[in-house]
Design a protein around this motif. Structure first.
Motif, PDB file in Angstrom:
ATOM      1  N   VAL A   1     -49.155 -47.609  35.746  1.00 51.48           N
ATOM      2  CA  VAL A   1     -48.828 -47.071  34.433  1.00 51.48           C
ATOM      3  C   VAL A   1     -49.219 -45.603  34.418  1.00 51.48           C
ATOM      4  O   VAL A   1     -50.382 -45.253  34.636  1.00 51.48           O
TER       5      VAL A   1
ATOM      6  N   ASN B   1     -49.379 -42.538  32.071  1.00 47.26           N
ATOM      7  CA  ASN B   1     -49.346 -42.135  30.655  1.00 47.26           C
ATOM      8  C   ASN B   1     -49.350 -40.618  30.548  1.00 47.26           C
ATOM      9  O   ASN B   1     -50.351 -39.961  30.827  1.00 47.26           O
TER      10      ASN B   1
ATOM     11  N   GLU C   1     -50.363 -51.553  26.487  1.00 44.31           N
ATOM     12  CA  GLU C   1     -51.572 -51.866  27.250  1.00 44.31           C
ATOM     13  C   GLU C   1     -52.063 -53.286  26.942  1.00 44.31           C
ATOM     14  O   GLU C   1     -52.447 -54.037  27.849  1.00 44.31           O
TER      15      GLU C   1
ATOM     16  N   HIS D   1     -52.420 -50.607  37.334  1.00 46.31           N
ATOM     17  CA  HIS D   1     -53.175 -49.450  37.816  1.00 46.31           C
ATOM     18  C   HIS D   1     -52.761 -48.233  36.999  1.00 46.31           C
ATOM     19  O   HIS D   1     -51.561 -47.966  36.863  1.00 46.31           O
ATOM     20  N   GLU D   2     -53.730 -47.492  36.492  1.00 52.56           N
ATOM     21  CA  GLU D   2     -53.442 -46.251  35.768  1.00 52.56           C
ATOM     22  C   GLU D   2     -53.687 -45.080  36.708  1.00 52.56           C
ATOM     23  O   GLU D   2     -54.778 -44.928  37.252  1.00 52.56           O
TER      24      GLU D   2
END
Length: 421
Positions: free
Chosen positions: A55, A57, A100, A115-116
């Motif tokens: 992910v 952002n 989320e 996983h960010e």
């Protein structure tokens, strides 16, 4: 030469049993394989998957409310009091937080590992095979989503999903993301953000951007292509078999006595094989499409490209039949020659993905298989189904043309001169 072509076509037409086998057996096999493998790669509640999703952002939730206020005032024409009331309710619904919560929910935690990370790192890991896909939350997504829900205007900043290539795992991830979009649409409709005076609250559906892949390629599409190509290989051997029958019945010798050009006999075999291979393959594709709907929603452009690919495959098979025919005319034991032809066809079928799905073969064997006519046609059709882009199939198509030219030259070189057959 037309009389030779007519002769070979009539030979096939008169052998009704073989003709029915060539046309009906591939369809039966396609149906059986589809039913046998149905659900093999489908969703199974008892199975456990380990999908790796990144992910990224790029949005700022704090600034989103500021930008939303500016757009409501400047673009929607709301006054300060209306805007303040709407913003107070809009803060209760944050698309990013909902995403989320959705990805970390109990229903998905055993399926998806999130996983960010930054986009560059995520793309690199996808290319290395460490990640299955990436969700990118672009800058301005929150503002645009809330504004679109309030005003009903089309979204301009969609959520993006990136993948390296289409697989069963990426298809599952795509369904999961679509599930989130459906859920958030319902949530916005129930909340009716800001009490906007409209009958229907609209939320952007989100975008789906695929890196290195287009439409999905399924087993339902795989089997007709693989089986159709396999049976064209059998046609090439059948032509050689009938050549043996002509030799036994002295048909070939009577042709020589007519003082016809020797190559007319071989060209007649090639043309008749081309016609039969083309008709058989198109018959398998079209009937499979009507029965199983293997190419839903395709345009005339797709079907024209498919016809072109089938034509190239049929040319390659006709050239292979020329080689088999010339060998049949040279050997003394026709049955032994037919056995060799079947070995070649079985070898082509295995490494070309016609007997077993090519994906289960080792990489090195897959690369070799892409040089066989059936393996090449499978690779070309896979590219065409996914992209419908001529540029992506030019190289493998040229290899098929080279295969046709090479086999034609070999067939002509091996063709016996007068007195040698």
């Amino acid at each position: 030469m037309l009389s030779f072509i007519k002769k070979d076509l009539l030979m096939f037409w008169r052998d009704r049993k073989e003709l029915i086998t060539v046309l009906v057996l591939p369809i039966i096999l396609v149906m059986v394989l589809n039913f046998a493998f149905a659900g093999l790669f489908g969703f199974n509640e008892d199975a456990k998957m380990d999908l790796q999703l990144a992910v990224v952002n790029q949005d700022d939730g704090t600034e989103a409310m500021i930008h939303l206020k500016e757009r409501l005032v400047k673009e929607a024409g709301l006054d300060e009091e209306q805007t303040a009331e709407i913003l107070g309710q809009a803060t209760l619904i944050q698309p990013i937080s909902m995403l989320e919560d959705y990805l970390h929910s109990d229903n998905l935690k055993d399926w998806v590992t999130v996983h960010e990370m930054a986009e560059n790192e995520a793309v690199a890991k996808v290319e290395e095979g460490e990640l299955d896909g990436i969700i990118i939350i672009p800058d301005g997504f929150t503002t645009d989503s809330l504004y679109s829900a309030l005003t009903g205007e089309p979204p301009t900043v969609p959520l993006k999903y990136k993948i390296q290539m289409e697989t069963n795992d990426t298809s599952t991830l795509s369904q999961i993301i679509q599930g989130f979009m459906d859920q958030i649409n319902v949530q916005f409709a129930l909340q009716k953000v800001g009490g906007a005076p409209q009958e229907e609250v609209i939320l952007p559906e989100g975008g789906l951007e695929k890196v290195g892949a287009g439409e999905s390629f399924t087993l339902t599409q795989y089997f007709p292509i693989a089986i159709g190509a396999l049976f064209t290989l059998f046609l090439a051997a059948t032509v050689a078999t009938k050549t043996g029958e002509e030799i036994r019945q002295k048909v070939f010798h009577r042709i020589l006595l007519t003082n016809s050009h020797p190559f007319h006999f071989l060209i007649g075999k090639m043309v008749s094989t081309f016609c039969l291979a083309w008709l058989q393959t198109m018959f398998v594709f079209i009937l499979s499409h009507f029965i199983l709907d293997i190419f839903p929603g395709r345009t005339i452009f797709f079907w024209l490209g498919t016809i072109g690919i089938v034509t190239l495959l049929s040319l390659a098979i006709s050239a292979l039949s020329a080689v088999f025919t010339s060998i049949s005319l040279r050997v003394s034991d026709i049955d032994a020659a037919n056995g060799i032809f079947m070995i070649v066809i079985i070898l082509f079928g295995i490494i070309g993905g016609s007997f077993v799905p090519v994906y289960i073969l080792p990489d090195w064997l897959q690369k070799i298989g892409e040089w066989t006519p059936n393996g090449l046609s499978l690779a070309i059709m896979t590219q065409w189904i996914q992209f419908e882009d001529f540029s992506s199939i030019i190289k493998p198509s040229m290899i098929l043309v080279v295969f046709f030219i090479l086999c034609t030259v070999i067939g002509l070189a091996l063709y016996p001169k007068r007195g040698e057959a």
